[in-house]
Write an enzyme that holds these catalytic residues in place. Structure first.
Site, PDB file in Angstrom:
ATOM      1  N   GLU A  34       0.816  -1.218   0.000  1.00 38.22           N
ATOM      2  CA  GLU A  34       0.000   0.000   0.000  1.00 38.22           C
ATOM      3  C   GLU A  34       0.850   1.269   0.000  1.00 38.22           C
ATOM      4  OE1 GLU A  34      -2.837   2.275  -0.545  1.00 38.22           O
ATOM      5  OE2 GLU A  34      -3.677   0.361   0.088  1.00 38.22           O
ATOM      6  N   VAL A  37       2.549   3.643  -3.231  1.00 39.01           N
ATOM      7  CA  VAL A  37       1.923   4.753  -3.959  1.00 39.01           C
ATOM      8  C   VAL A  37       1.187   5.639  -2.971  1.00 39.01           C
ATOM      9  CG1 VAL A  37       0.312   5.440  -5.781  1.00 39.01           C
ATOM     10  CG2 VAL A  37       1.588   3.298  -6.001  1.00 39.01           C
ATOM     11  N   ILE A  41      -1.827   7.886   1.757  1.00 35.73           N
ATOM     12  CA  ILE A  41      -3.126   7.864   1.070  1.00 35.73           C
ATOM     13  C   ILE A  41      -3.474   6.397   0.766  1.00 35.73           C
ATOM     14  CG2 ILE A  41      -4.440   8.676  -0.930  1.00 35.73           C
ATOM     15  CD1 ILE A  41      -2.322  10.896  -1.257  1.00 35.73           C
ATOM     16  N   GLY A  92      14.862  17.836   3.045  1.00 34.20           N
ATOM     17  CA  GLY A  92      14.655  16.399   3.166  1.00 34.20           C
ATOM     18  C   GLY A  92      13.608  15.833   2.232  1.00 34.20           C
ATOM     19  N   GLU A  95      16.257  13.182  -2.481  1.00 36.13           N
ATOM     20  CA  GLU A  95      17.423  12.362  -2.155  1.00 36.13           C
ATOM     21  C   GLU A  95      18.707  13.048  -2.614  1.00 36.13           C
ATOM     22  OE1 GLU A  95      17.168   9.563  -0.542  1.00 36.13           O
ATOM     23  OE2 GLU A  95      14.991   9.272  -0.631  1.00 36.13           O
ATOM     24  N   ASP A 106      10.158   7.659 -10.666  1.00 32.96           N
ATOM     25  CA  ASP A 106       9.402   7.384  -9.448  1.00 32.96           C
ATOM     26  C   ASP A 106       7.898   7.406  -9.729  1.00 32.96           C
ATOM     27  OD1 ASP A 106       9.389   7.392  -6.269  1.00 32.96           O
ATOM     28  OD2 ASP A 106       7.946   8.893  -6.915  1.00 32.96           O
ATOM     29  N   LYS A 110       4.704   4.414 -10.029  1.00 29.36           N
ATOM     30  CA  LYS A 110       3.450   4.555  -9.283  1.00 29.36           C
ATOM     31  C   LYS A 110       2.233   4.496 -10.196  1.00 29.36           C
ATOM     32  CE  LYS A 110       5.624   7.245  -5.582  1.00 29.36           C
ATOM     33  NZ  LYS A 110       5.824   8.596  -5.015  1.00 29.36           N
TER      34      LYS A 110
END
Length: 333
Positions: A34, A37, A41, A92, A95, A106, A110
């Site tokens: 879970e 993604v 949420i 932060g 990366e 990324d 997703k």
């Protein structure tokens, strides 16, 4: 005997998820992801277990908090992308090596996961067209603001007849749209279907506590229902979803042109090229950078991407035009 697994690793799920789900089913254990993604949420549970009475028509939204934060800084604080990225790293949100965020990988992983669960079939990750934000300039964000738009990195998967149109890239979103108000590192996702209209889920897209809360939820689920397996539609049926070619559907576009020589004659010549393609509207904005170079932004009428590529090729032939580029204008079903 096998062991239950909970992971937030979206790359592993996107690249090897089908195989891992088959192993989990064979071993009669759970493979849950879970948090991969949307972090906190609960989007995957919603599309897998709740929205099952009517098929989805579209999934779209902001799936990467790092790029959303960067684009917000560019628009609101007039920062160049490099400066905004450094700020994101200091806070932060990015990366040390932000390439998977900035280049769109990324968010690609997703939207792949969302689409394969939401449309209940297998996809070929390598066939999905995607683009990150590396090509978005400060001129783009400033011109978009003057035209009452914001630039956001949007992932979309929508069913068009018997094909799936799926992709990812920076787009212009009207200022009043819900997605234009997703700020900082938050995510926002639309789910659309005939039975329930438009549903919108938003919340923290990153952060240790946000991610940990959903991982614990997966662990609790395993404790309560250790024998449950929700993904037989991927392991037993193995339906392959066909991905449509990018650029098949029409859309309005944002065209950005930087002029080395901004004489009235040259500006009129550019307008003529766009008019001859039948795409010029009265939605035009102009900005000058710190070097006093002029950039123009146009919102075109609706067209196919191939027509935008033709215009770009024509503009590149002009010695007074530098780096013409275009972005799609977001249109929700």
């Amino acid at each position: 005997m096998g062991k239950h697994v909970v992971t937030p690793n979206k790359e592993v799920v996107a690249k090897h998820g089908y195989e891992l789900l088959e192993i989990a089913q064979q071993k009669k254990v759970q493979f849950l992801f879970e948090t991969s993604v949307g972090s906190a949420i609960p989007i995957l549970g919603v599309i897998t277990n709740i929205l099952t009475s009517c098929p989805l028509d579209e999934i779209s939204g902001i799936l990467n908090g790092t790029t959303n934060y960067i684009l917000d800084l560019m628009a609101e604080q007039n920062m160049a992308q490099e400066e905004a990225l450094k700020k994101a790293q200091q806070m932060g949100y990015a990366e040390a090596d932000p390439s998977k965020d900035v280049n769109g990988l990324d968010a690609l992983f997703k939207i792949f996961i969302l689409a394969t669960l939401g449309f209940r079939g297998r996809l070929d990750l390598n066939k999905i067209n995607y683009k990150g934000i590396s090509g978005v300039t400060l001129d783009d964000t400033n011109l978009a603001k003057l035209l009452n738009y914001r630039i956001k990195l949007i992932a979309t998967a929508r069913r068009i007849i018997n094909k799936l149109e799926i992709g990812l890239g920076p787009v212009l979103i009207e200022e009043g749209h819900l997605l234009s108000h997703i700020s900082g590192a938050d995510n926002g996702i639309f789910l659309s279907g005939q039975g329930y209209g438009n549903l919108f889920l938003s919340g923290p897209g990153a952060g240790g506590i946000a991610a940990a809360s959903m991982m614990v939820s997966d662990i609790v689920r395993i404790i309560r229902q250790p024998g449950c397996f929700d993904y037989d539609f991927l392991t037993n049926k193995r339906e392959e979803l066909e991905i449509g070619l990018p650029g098949e559907t029409k859309s309005a576009y944002f065209l950005r042109i930087k002029l080395e020589d901004d004489s009235e004659r040259n500006i009129n010549n550019i307008k003529k090229i766009i008019v001859e393609k039948g795409l010029l509207t009265d939605r035009i904005a102009v900005v000058k950078d710190k070097n006093n170079s002029l950039s123009m932004g146009f919102i075109t009428s609706s067209c196919r991407e191939s027509e935008m590529i033709e215009i770009i090729q024509e503009l590149k032939k002009l010695d007074y035009v530098a780096n013409p580029a275009y972005l799609k204008v977001y249109e929700h079903l």
